[in-house]
Design an enzyme around this catalytic site. Structure first.
Site, short mmCIF file in Angstrom:
data_model
loop_
_atom_site.label_atom_id
_atom_site.label_comp_id
_atom_site.label_asym_id
_atom_site.label_seq_id
_atom_site.Cartn_x
_atom_site.Cartn_y
_atom_site.Cartn_z
N GLU A 37 11.54 66.32 -33.36
CA GLU A 37 12.48 66.83 -34.35
C GLU A 37 11.89 66.52 -35.73
O GLU A 37 11.55 65.38 -36.02
CB GLU A 37 13.84 66.14 -34.21
CG GLU A 37 14.81 66.71 -35.24
CD GLU A 37 16.22 66.16 -35.13
OE1 GLU A 37 16.48 65.27 -34.32
OE2 GLU A 37 17.06 66.67 -35.91
N ARG A 263 9.84 54.77 -22.79
CA ARG A 263 9.35 54.89 -24.16
C ARG A 263 8.55 53.66 -24.51
O ARG A 263 8.69 52.60 -23.91
CB ARG A 263 10.48 55.12 -25.13
CG ARG A 263 11.47 53.98 -25.24
CD ARG A 263 12.75 54.39 -25.96
NE ARG A 263 12.55 54.72 -27.35
CZ ARG A 263 12.77 55.93 -27.86
NH1 ARG A 263 13.20 56.91 -27.10
NH2 ARG A 263 12.60 56.15 -29.14
N LYS A 273 13.21 56.19 -35.37
CA LYS A 273 13.06 56.97 -36.60
C LYS A 273 14.12 56.59 -37.63
O LYS A 273 13.85 56.53 -38.82
CB LYS A 273 13.15 58.46 -36.27
CG LYS A 273 11.89 59.20 -36.65
CD LYS A 273 12.04 60.69 -36.53
CE LYS A 273 12.01 61.13 -35.09
NZ LYS A 273 12.04 62.59 -34.93
#
Ligand code: ATP
Ligand code: MG
Length: 565
Positions: A37, A263, A273
């Protein structure tokens, strides 16, 4: 190239793909995608996903698309789209002409929603966000049906069209999939798939005031692009039944398959983020590319190499279980790569002046220095030597312990690549008692050669000729956080920041030849570590150096794994 990209790598995802290729499940194709994104810069966790998706595509001679997953206008921007592309290219991967934007599919995704409504599988719900939450139930209790669940197809089509047309306020209605409010998987309890949100989109502007939710848009974007293996992180495991439900309801023919992996979490930093945005916006760092940031741009500016990052990603592999990877491993990979290819140079960070009393004042000699001690093919360079030199101030001690392998009263050391010098006297500042200057004598028989009488010296130290030295700013970086697992801490994360993560040292003195250093040139400063000419602040003849890593390899020490120096 010295990196260790291993084309034969295997892991549970590659095993799934091997198996699918055997059974012909996806028509013997392998098509992956990396779907960031564009609401921030890529970090090392994204790099893991980039290496995985692009690595699999190249290993299986398939394709990997770059798709901007830009369905939520908040915080998305062109700056991020561009930085993402730069970073992936720098990491060494290429999407050819396959750059896509989920926002390009808005009309298609809208039509998919209409199809769902037509088949009675979606409805417009007019509960508030709070009410939807209350109706959803809990992990232990089933949810309740929305009172709007049985609206007719006609009414739903009408309301949805009017949502798009802007007739209703934000939040007045949502579109929901009609699945099962009693499902043990909460994700399946009539999830919201469209919401009204008046927020201009960086690409589609004001064209849309309804936006699809991630779960709906993502699987459909994968389908539109004919992705075979949709690889994502573990937190989407519960969403897989929903992914499958949407593609089964809406996609004819080939359907993509979602696979989750753990992850990356890295010690002494944070890979969320949201947190990184806070660091940037709160001015805790100088920007997304601050060399302390775990972003690809920050690591690049710090001086890490793409080879080292790829090596790191290969070594950590992919697993099904979350864990915290030691940042010392990443630093080890960086040292390992730079040890092979960074030319050596001499630099003095905290200078102490040494006068060599028996060396003529008007003389300069050129000293031949190897650019890499184990690699003659990297050549040599000439470094000027004269009567006054700088040494590192902690390479002299007035009252050294026995094991100290440097200069002190009564001691003799070799100047790297040059003569042996012997202590004569020292000068102190009367007021502070600080040593301001050392006097020595040199032995002319010992230039780059052992002493004829075979005597042993107390150590080897680096130096820079005062008259020829180039002054430079050097930035010493340390870990961004004081604690190993800041993400797992309850404390305000800004209180966990390491106050000593940046020390700027000026003037440092570096050998004259480094005036030619270009932005992003990397060196090993002998005995100090690896340094990189800052890509933004280095000007012609005026380098600014970032310390990439010191020479101390805590990973090798801990694991017994030797570096490849
Ligand atoms: P964050 O949690 O940091 O906000 P994100 O998942 O929201 O990250 P995206 O831009 O959606 O960020 O991520 C793009 C891709 O990168 C996704 O497929 C995601 O799974 C993957 N990814 C993100 N963070 C990590 C990580 N720490 N380790 C591995 N892959 C990651
Ligand atoms: Mg995301």
């Amino acid at each position: 190239m010295t990196h260790r990209d291993d084309p034969q790598q295997s892991d549970f995802i590659r095993e799934i793909i091997d198996n699918d290729l055997q059974t012909g499940k996806h028509g013997n194709r392998v098509a992956t995608r990396f779907p960031p994104e564009p609401n921030g810069y890529l970090h090392i966790g994204h790099a893991k996903s980039v290496c995985l998706n692009f690595g699999i595509a190249s290993q299986y001679k398939g394709t990997c698309n770059l798709r901007m997953d830009d369905t939520d206008p908040a915080g998305e921007s062109l700056e991020f789209v561009e930085s993402i592309q730069n970073d992936i290219r720098w990491l060494g991967f290429d999407w050819d002409d396959r750059l896509f934007f989920a926002s390009d599919y808005f009309e298609k995704i809208y039509q998919f929603a209409v199809t769902l409504i037509r088949s009675g599988k979606a409805y417009v719900c007019s509960l508030s966000a709070d009410e939807i939450r209350q109706y959803r139930g809990t992990l232990t209790e089933p949810g309740k049906n929305s009172p709007y669940r049985d609206r007719s197809v006609e009414e739903n089509l009408d309301l949805f069209a009017r949502m798009r047309a802007g007739e209703f306020a934000d939040g007045a209605h949502v579109l929901r999939a009609k699945i099962d409010m009693a499902s043990p998987n909460v994700t399946m309890r009539d999830p919201v798939i469209y919401r009204i949100k008046r927020s201009p989109h960086y690409r589609t502007g004001d064209d849309w005031i309804i936006y699809p939710m991630y779960d709906f848009a993502h699987c459909l974007s994968d389908s539109v692009e004919n992705i075979t293996h949709s690889i994502c992180t573990l937190e989407f495991e519960n969403n897989r039944p929903l992914y499958d439900w949407f593609v089964n309801e809406l996609i004819e023919g080939h359907r993509p398959q979602q696979i989750e992996f753990a992850r990356l979490n890295l010690s002494y930093t944070m890979l969320s983020k949201r947190r990184l945005i806070e660091l940037v916006e709160g001015h805790h760092v100088s920007g997304w590319d601050d060399p302390r940031m775990p972003t690809v741009a920050g690591m690049r500016r710090r001086g890490y190499t793409p080879e080292a990052i790829r090596d790191f990603c290969a070594r950590i592999g992919v697993a099904k279980k979350d864990n915290l990877v030691d940042i010392a491993l990443l630093e080890h990979c960086v040292r390992d790569d730079l040890g092979e290819r960074a030319p050596r140079a001499m630099a003095v960070l905290r200078p102490l002046r040494v006068v060599i009393d028996n060396y003529p004042d008007d003389k300069t000699e050129e000293v031949e220095c190897a650019n890499h001690p184990q690699k003659p093919d990297m050549g040599t360079r000439k470094v000027p030597f004269s009567r006054e030199i700088y040494i590192e101030s902690d390479d002299f001690m007035e009252d050294p312990p026995k094991k100290y392998k440097r200069l002190g009263p009564g001691r003799e050391v070799r100047l790297r690549n040059c003569y042996i010098i012997k202590f004569a006297s020292m000068v102190k500042d009367e007021a502070t008692g600080r040593i301001t200057e050392i006097h020595c004598t040199f032995d002319p028989e010992t230039k780059n050669a052992p002493p004829p009488d075979g005597r042993k010296v107390d150590g080897v130290i680096h130096w820079v000729s005062v008259r020829h030295a180039l002054s430079a700013q050097v930035r010493l970086y340390d870990r961004l956080f004081k604690t190993a697992d800041p993400a797992g801490s309850e404390d305000d994360f800004t209180s966990l920041l390491n106050p000593d993560s940046l020390e700027t040292v000026y003037p440092c003195y570096v050998e004259a030849g480094l005036a030619a250093a270009k932005p992003e040139d990397r060196y090993q400063f002998e005995r100090l570590g690896y340094f990189c000419a800052d890509m933004k602040d280095t000007a012609p003849g005026k380098p600014v150096f970032n310390r990439i890593v010191s020479l101390r390899d805590s990973w090798a020490k801990m694991t017994g794994e030797a570096g490849r120096k």
